[in-house]
Design a protein around this motif. Structure first.
Motif, PDB file in Angstrom:
ATOM      1  N   PRO A  41      18.513  -8.929   0.636  1.00 47.71           N
ATOM      2  CA  PRO A  41      18.920 -10.314   0.944  1.00 47.71           C
ATOM      3  C   PRO A  41      18.665 -11.272  -0.218  1.00 47.71           C
ATOM      4  CG  PRO A  41      17.618  -9.407   2.733  1.00 47.71           C
ATOM      5  CD  PRO A  41      17.533  -8.430   1.616  1.00 47.71           C
ATOM      6  N   LEU A  42      17.567 -11.041  -0.943  1.00 49.33           N
ATOM      7  CA  LEU A  42      17.244 -11.911  -2.077  1.00 49.33           C
ATOM      8  C   LEU A  42      18.334 -11.797  -3.142  1.00 49.33           C
ATOM      9  CD1 LEU A  42      14.805 -13.662  -3.128  1.00 49.33           C
ATOM     10  CD2 LEU A  42      14.176 -11.662  -4.450  1.00 49.33           C
ATOM     11  N   VAL A  43      18.666 -10.546  -3.509  1.00 47.40           N
ATOM     12  CA  VAL A  43      19.715 -10.330  -4.511  1.00 47.40           C
ATOM     13  C   VAL A  43      21.025 -10.946  -4.023  1.00 47.40           C
ATOM     14  CG1 VAL A  43      21.059  -8.600  -5.738  1.00 47.40           C
ATOM     15  CG2 VAL A  43      18.650  -8.199  -5.296  1.00 47.40           C
ATOM     16  N   SER A  44      21.346 -10.637  -2.773  1.00 46.37           N
ATOM     17  CA  SER A  44      22.637 -11.064  -2.239  1.00 46.37           C
ATOM     18  C   SER A  44      22.756 -12.586  -2.183  1.00 46.37           C
ATOM     19  CB  SER A  44      22.826 -10.452  -0.852  1.00 46.37           C
ATOM     20  OG  SER A  44      23.903 -11.052  -0.210  1.00 46.37           O
ATOM     21  N   SER A  45      21.747 -13.258  -1.620  1.00 48.05           N
ATOM     22  CA  SER A  45      21.937 -14.697  -1.405  1.00 48.05           C
ATOM     23  C   SER A  45      21.851 -15.472  -2.714  1.00 48.05           C
ATOM     24  CB  SER A  45      20.942 -15.225  -0.368  1.00 48.05           C
ATOM     25  OG  SER A  45      19.665 -15.310  -0.917  1.00 48.05           O
ATOM     26  N   LEU A  46      20.954 -15.064  -3.620  1.00 50.78           N
ATOM     27  CA  LEU A  46      20.875 -15.782  -4.899  1.00 50.78           C
ATOM     28  C   LEU A  46      22.128 -15.539  -5.748  1.00 50.78           C
ATOM     29  CD1 LEU A  46      17.140 -15.483  -5.993  1.00 50.78           C
ATOM     30  CD2 LEU A  46      18.325 -17.420  -4.986  1.00 50.78           C
ATOM     31  N   SER A  47      22.650 -14.292  -5.726  1.00 47.02           N
ATOM     32  CA  SER A  47      23.868 -14.011  -6.481  1.00 47.02           C
ATOM     33  C   SER A  47      25.043 -14.775  -5.893  1.00 47.02           C
ATOM     34  CB  SER A  47      24.190 -12.516  -6.462  1.00 47.02           C
ATOM     35  OG  SER A  47      23.100 -11.779  -6.923  1.00 47.02           O
ATOM     36  N   GLU A  48      25.073 -14.842  -4.581  1.00 43.63           N
ATOM     37  CA  GLU A  48      26.166 -15.570  -3.940  1.00 43.63           C
ATOM     38  C   GLU A  48      26.127 -17.045  -4.328  1.00 43.63           C
ATOM     39  OE1 GLU A  48      26.156 -15.622   0.314  1.00 43.63           O
ATOM     40  OE2 GLU A  48      27.876 -16.954   0.266  1.00 43.63           O
ATOM     41  N   ASP A  49      24.914 -17.612  -4.335  1.00 42.37           N
ATOM     42  CA  ASP A  49      24.782 -19.014  -4.768  1.00 42.37           C
ATOM     43  C   ASP A  49      25.347 -19.188  -6.174  1.00 42.37           C
ATOM     44  OD1 ASP A  49      23.594 -19.610  -2.420  1.00 42.37           O
ATOM     45  OD2 ASP A  49      21.543 -19.704  -3.193  1.00 42.37           O
ATOM     46  N   ALA A  50      25.008 -18.226  -7.058  1.00 41.00           N
ATOM     47  CA  ALA A  50      25.486 -18.325  -8.440  1.00 41.00           C
ATOM     48  C   ALA A  50      27.011 -18.265  -8.485  1.00 41.00           C
ATOM     49  CB  ALA A  50      24.875 -17.208  -9.275  1.00 41.00           C
ATOM     50  N   MET A  51      27.589 -17.369  -7.682  1.00 46.34           N
ATOM     51  CA  MET A  51      29.056 -17.235  -7.694  1.00 46.34           C
ATOM     52  C   MET A  51      29.728 -18.465  -7.103  1.00 46.34           C
ATOM     53  SD  MET A  51      29.945 -13.305  -6.930  1.00 46.34           S
ATOM     54  CE  MET A  51      28.455 -12.542  -6.473  1.00 46.34           C
ATOM     55  N   GLN A  52      29.098 -19.038  -6.079  1.00 48.38           N
ATOM     56  CA  GLN A  52      29.667 -20.241  -5.472  1.00 48.38           C
ATOM     57  C   GLN A  52      29.675 -21.406  -6.464  1.00 48.38           C
ATOM     58  OE1 GLN A  52      30.454 -21.005  -1.770  1.00 48.38           O
ATOM     59  NE2 GLN A  52      31.069 -18.896  -2.130  1.00 48.38           N
ATOM     60  N   ALA A  53      28.743 -21.340  -7.430  1.00 45.42           N
ATOM     61  CA  ALA A  53      28.646 -22.449  -8.383  1.00 45.42           C
ATOM     62  C   ALA A  53      29.729 -22.365  -9.454  1.00 45.42           C
ATOM     63  CB  ALA A  53      27.254 -22.460  -9.028  1.00 45.42           C
ATOM     64  N   VAL A  54      30.405 -21.221  -9.544  1.00 47.08           N
ATOM     65  CA  VAL A  54      31.482 -21.094 -10.539  1.00 47.08           C
ATOM     66  C   VAL A  54      32.644 -21.994 -10.112  1.00 47.08           C
ATOM     67  CG1 VAL A  54      33.172 -19.521 -11.512  1.00 47.08           C
ATOM     68  CG2 VAL A  54      30.823 -18.772 -11.182  1.00 47.08           C
ATOM     69  N   PRO A  55      33.127 -22.829 -11.026  1.00 48.45           N
ATOM     70  CA  PRO A  55      34.169 -23.796 -10.640  1.00 48.45           C
ATOM     71  C   PRO A  55      35.438 -23.116 -10.113  1.00 48.45           C
ATOM     72  CG  PRO A  55      33.356 -24.212 -12.860  1.00 48.45           C
ATOM     73  CD  PRO A  55      32.725 -22.960 -12.420  1.00 48.45           C
ATOM     74  N   ARG A  56      36.042 -23.758  -9.141  1.00 47.72           N
ATOM     75  CA  ARG A  56      37.272 -23.224  -8.536  1.00 47.72           C
ATOM     76  C   ARG A  56      38.381 -23.054  -9.558  1.00 47.72           C
ATOM     77  NH1 ARG A  56      38.939 -24.136  -2.987  1.00 47.72           N
ATOM     78  NH2 ARG A  56      40.972 -24.686  -3.800  1.00 47.72           N
ATOM     79  N   GLY A  57      38.400 -23.939 -10.524  1.00 46.01           N
ATOM     80  CA  GLY A  57      39.465 -23.923 -11.530  1.00 46.01           C
ATOM     81  C   GLY A  57      39.590 -22.566 -12.213  1.00 46.01           C
ATOM     82  N   LEU A  58      38.431 -21.927 -12.479  1.00 48.29           N
ATOM     83  CA  LEU A  58      38.454 -20.622 -13.135  1.00 48.29           C
ATOM     84  C   LEU A  58      39.171 -19.599 -12.266  1.00 48.29           C
ATOM     85  CD1 LEU A  58      34.957 -20.047 -14.766  1.00 48.29           C
ATOM     86  CD2 LEU A  58      37.184 -20.186 -15.857  1.00 48.29           C
ATOM     87  N   ARG A  59      38.851 -19.635 -10.953  1.00 45.52           N
ATOM     88  CA  ARG A  59      39.486 -18.689 -10.036  1.00 45.52           C
ATOM     89  C   ARG A  59      40.983 -18.946  -9.967  1.00 45.52           C
ATOM     90  NH1 ARG A  59      34.889 -20.080  -7.142  1.00 45.52           N
ATOM     91  NH2 ARG A  59      33.453 -18.357  -6.925  1.00 45.52           N
ATOM     92  N   GLU A  60      41.333 -20.215  -9.824  1.00 41.35           N
ATOM     93  CA  GLU A  60      42.740 -20.550  -9.678  1.00 41.35           C
ATOM     94  C   GLU A  60      43.523 -20.140 -10.922  1.00 41.35           C
ATOM     95  OE1 GLU A  60      42.463 -24.654  -8.619  1.00 41.35           O
ATOM     96  OE2 GLU A  60      41.987 -24.177  -6.541  1.00 41.35           O
ATOM     97  N   GLY A  61      42.880 -20.279 -12.089  1.00 46.06           N
ATOM     98  CA  GLY A  61      43.520 -19.846 -13.327  1.00 46.06           C
ATOM     99  C   GLY A  61      43.867 -18.373 -13.270  1.00 46.06           C
ATOM    100  N   ALA A  62      42.909 -17.566 -12.755  1.00 43.81           N
ATOM    101  CA  ALA A  62      43.136 -16.131 -12.689  1.00 43.81           C
ATOM    102  C   ALA A  62      44.240 -15.794 -11.690  1.00 43.81           C
ATOM    103  CB  ALA A  62      41.846 -15.423 -12.306  1.00 43.81           C
TER     104      ALA A  62
END
Lengths: 291, 295, 279
Positions: A156-177
């Protein structure tokens, strides 16, 4: 009322300083006893010796077997928690519909909140017998089973902290891809994961530090036989389990045996402290990147 | 679909392959989540199967015994509750005060930075290290012995960072406009904090407090290393009394080779989990109840 | 003439002869007197050389485009900026002849005398009664239970809110409408008996009817209080104020009787702004 204002501020500051006092206390207590220990045992014997038999009539104080045991169990735990935690983080952050997220996150929180002594029970009396059906050579106490259970505990520690990090990635990057015709998986693995890399690494290091410091699972299920081995099927002993073993006995204060637990504790503290610092540094860098 | 002008066969095959990979990836991720969920279910059913038959009024109110079937956990259960009560009494005021200082008073200078980094770091120090601190500081140097007070002090230091971090979170959620409104009426800083900020942050603070204490109640290692005895056979009768706690009693029973004692351990785990569940439910109830009231 | 470059040149010219238009040519008593006030956040200068005399028992409006410094200046008048770290003030602000930035000034006592109403209404999440009573209690003005109740009623009446809420004083302030919440905040400020009331765009978040009620209230209150109101709405400034000060790029450009400001401003920039050519 106004006369008391400075007084109140001082009182509050005093409370905040207690946390500094805690750190100072830890370092002080560990240092005093460790120095007393090192006056009798040469530091090279302690750090590089391959035999740990401090409670024997002819004691030997080589800590490597304990370090090896700790590293092996932690490595097994990370081998379980890392891929599972990262995959579930990617799934929760990029794929999962809201309903699934709402259901899964509390379950992960429960997994993280189960007391470690319960995991120890689970490792010794459920996972080990289960594994023995597949691996007949598995001893009743071993590194494998507590390692796996510890992996489930830190997942859970790995999962929730990694998820927080991924959520912090700006949407623009995803939309670009997506605009380039990438699938969700390509976007997740080639765009989001690299962008969140330092945040995810920080999470993994923190998880490793947690695994190294975890005590009860190994104290219950890994055994009490310090040995320098790479075989996960036989009983071993970790640094934390050794501290428990001595604490359970009636070792008088001031003896060399009593001091060994502080020396081992010092090593444990320094190791996890380094990892925590690196993790905090990476997290701070990651936050700067995206804010 | 074949032969459209948008894509020729090669591109279409590549797209199909990517789709397949995408689906396979999702399936794998789901499988892992199911595995995690499965281990939680396995854990609970295993403990339930082993221990449920031992649960009884006599088990809850009984004392340890050499015969597994007669053993109870009242000494450990009451020990746990007393230790947690004292831990909370020590850690909550200090933790909340620290958080108020850092969030409302500190001038974001070097000292505040150092305190903050230090707290983040303390939150990740292994719990058994706190045990060694408690052993060296409370049990030996301060002469508290292996008492309830020594154990609770150790646990208080352990949960302090958790309480500070969650309280700061709660304070940060109070809108700045409330503080401005209070200052504009001629309130001092402390009046603003005490009468306006704290009441609004209270549910968040309480939730964090309960979660921190529920972590403390499951802690075993630090109490073992300060020497909380595993063969204490009576309920603690004060701050200076020797004591044992539920997790230590469980550990003690797990370590016995006899199946009967392992069943006792399982039953003890069920009691511990029920206690934790109650505390967490209380935290969730508090959060929801006050959220509704505020909005 | 209204392109930014020309206006900047005009401002340069203004800076050199600024004092000329910084107080209207009237001989009235002075309540607030700012003298060459500079203000900065860290290294950013937000206000430059502000000098102004504000008169008692009138409404003075601060107008100007967003970021011109009008709210910042308002907040220097009760030292509300003190709670933001890294701010610096130079110059003087005299209230009834006393420099509020001088040594030995009790900020807390100052803020009781200089009340403030904010852009977004900020009632405390308590009952209507407790919202008003809070300021009285913390300032030791609560007195007996009946005195407190009397004072609460009086404040609510002054804010024209009594008739709407007298039957539900113990209900949460958060259950009121936006306009009522803002009038509650005004009542809350009045309860501690200030003599100056600062209002930072008090109606910007309200509908036209609620806005009208606030404006009527402002008109009534000026008999008792010195009122300074920041607004981005020029019609509002024209309707409620007796004097108007126009701020631009952190400077006070022009200050005069409201009727004169809106009909015959001395500065070209002021004219451009009040006629809606920019802002």
């Amino acid at each position: 009322m106004k006369r008391f204002e400075p007084l109140i501020e001082w009182a509050l500051l005093l409370c905040a300083l207690l946390s500094i006092g805690t750190t100072a206390g830890i370092i002080l207590v560990l240092t005093i006893e460790t120095f007393a220990f090192l006056r009798e045992v040469p530091v090279t014997d302690f750090l590089f010796g391959t035999n740990w038999t401090p409670l024997f009539a002819t004691p030997s104080f080589g800590v490597l077997p304990l370090v090896a045991g700790t590293v092996m169990v932690s490595a097994i735990a990370m081998a379980v928690a890392l891929p599972m935690g990262l995959l579930s983080a990617v799934y929760l952050s990029e794929y999962a519909p809201l309903g699934v997220r709402r259901m899964v996150k509390p379950i992960l929180e429960i997994l993280a909140g189960v007391p470690t002594v319960v995991y120890g029970y689970f490792a010794l009396l459920f996972v080990t017998p289960l594994l023995q059906q597949v691996l007949p050579g598995l001893a009743g106490f071993n590194a494998l089973s507590p390692g796996i259970v510890m992996g489930i505990m830190i997942l859970p520690l790995v999962s929730s902290l990694s998820e927080d990090a991924m959520q912090a990635v700006p949407r623009g990057l995803r939309e670009g891809a997506y605009a380039l015709g990438a699938t969700k998986m390509q976007t997740s693995l080639r765009v989001v994961l690299p962008a969140a890399f330092s945040g995810i690494t920080a999470a993994c290091i923190l998880a490793a530090s947690r695994a190294i410091g975890e005590t009860m699972i190994v104290a219950i299920a890994a055994g009490q036989q310090p040995r320098l081995t790479a075989n996960p099927l036989v009983p071993i002993e970790t640094m934390t389990a050794y501290i428990v073993q001595v604490s359970l006995g009636d070792t008088p204060q001031g003896t060399l045996e009593y001091r060994t637990i502080f020396a081992v504790g010092m090593l444990l503290f320094l190791g996890t402290f380094m990892l925590n610092l690196v993790s905090a540094w990476l997290r701070a860098r990651f936050r700067e990147e995206y804010s | 679909m074949t032969g459209t002008s948008l894509a020729d066969g090669g591109v279409q095959r590549a797209i199909a392959r990517r789709r397949f990979l995408d689906l396979a990836f999702q399936a794998l991720a789901l499988l892992i989540l199911i595995l995690a969920l499965g281990s939680l279910i396995a854990l609970i059913t295993d403990v339930w199967r082993d221990g449920f038959s031992r649960l009884s009024w006599d088990f809850l109110t009984g004392f340890p015994s050499r015969r597994a079937a007669n053993a109870g956990i009242w000494h450990a259960l009451s020990g746990s509750m007393l230790v947690i009560l004292v831990t909370g009494t020590l850690a909550v005021p200090i933790g909340v005060a620290s958080a108020i200082y850092l969030e409302e008073y500190s001038r974001r200078n070097l000292m505040a930075r150092i305190i903050e980094i230090n707290i983040t770091n303390l939150a990740a120090v292994p719990s058994i290290i706190y045990g060694l601190l408690g052993l060296g500081l409370f049990v030996r140097a301060m002469g508290m012995g292996r008492s309830v007070l020594a154990g609770a002090s150790t646990l208080a230091l352990l949960v302090l960072p958790v309480i500070i971090l969650s309280t700061r979170e709660a304070l940060r959620a109070v809108p700045p406009s409330i503080r401005e409104g209070s200052y504009a009426l001629g309130a001092t800083k402390w009046q603003t904090v005490w009468y306006q900020v704290l009441p609004i942050a209270l549910p968040g603070i309480l939730t964090g407090m309960i979660l921190a204490l529920s972590r403390a109640i499951g802690e075993t290692a630090p109490l073992i290393s300060i020497g909380a005895l595993t063969f204490v056979a009576f309920a603690p009768d004060g701050l200076w009394s020797p004591f044992t706690v539920l997790p230590i009693q469980i550990f003690n029973w797990v370590s016995r080779p006899q199946v009967e004692f392992q069943a006792n351990a399982a039953a003890g785990i069920l009691v511990l989990l029920a206690l934790l569940l109650t505390m967490n439910a209380a935290a969730i109830w508090l959060r929801d109840h006050y959220q509704k009231k505020l909005s | 003439m209204s392109d930014p470059a020309t206006r900047l040149t005009a401002l340069g010219a203004l800076a050199s002869r600024s004092s000329q238009h910084q107080h209207p040519p009237v001989d009235r008593p002075v309540k607030i007197h700012a003298e060459s006030l500079n203000f900065s956040y860290g290294s950013t200068r937000a206000l430059t050389d502000i000098s102004i005399r504000i008169h008692p028992n009138v409404v003075t409006a601060f107008i100007g485009p967003s970021g011109c410094g009008k709210s910042t200046f308002l907040r220097t008048l009760n030292r509300m900026n003190d709670i933001i770290p890294g701010t610096r003030v130079e110059g003087k602000v005299l209230i009834d002849g006393t420099d509020i930035y001088g040594p030995g000034i009790d900020v807390v006592a100052l803020r009781r005398r200089v009340g403030m109403v904010f852009q977004k209404s900020n009632p405390f999440p308590k009952s209507i009664f407790d919202n008003i009573a809070y300021g009285l209690r913390i300032n030791g003005m609560a007195g007996t239970r009946s005195e407190l109740a009397e004072r609460v009623e009086e404040s609510l009446r002054q804010a024209a809110l009594w008739d709407e809420v007298k039957d539900r004083l113990q209900t949460s302030a958060l259950a009121m409408s936006g306009g009522q919440q803002q009038r509650l905040c005004i009542a809350r400020a009045l309860a501690v008996r200030p003599d100056i009331l600062l209002m930072d765009e008090p109606a910007s978040a309200l509908d036209p009817i609620a806005t009208q009620r606030i404006e009527e209230l402002v008109y009534d209150l000026k008999k008792t209080y010195t009122i300074v109101i920041v607004t981005h709405n020029m019609q509002q400034a024209a309707r409620v104020s007796d004097f108007t000060a126009f701020f631009w790029l952190g400077r006070l450009v022009e200050y005069d009787r409201t009727d004169k400001m809106f009909t015959a401003p001395a500065e070209k920039v002021t004219e451009d702004y009040v006629t809606g050519r920019f802002g």
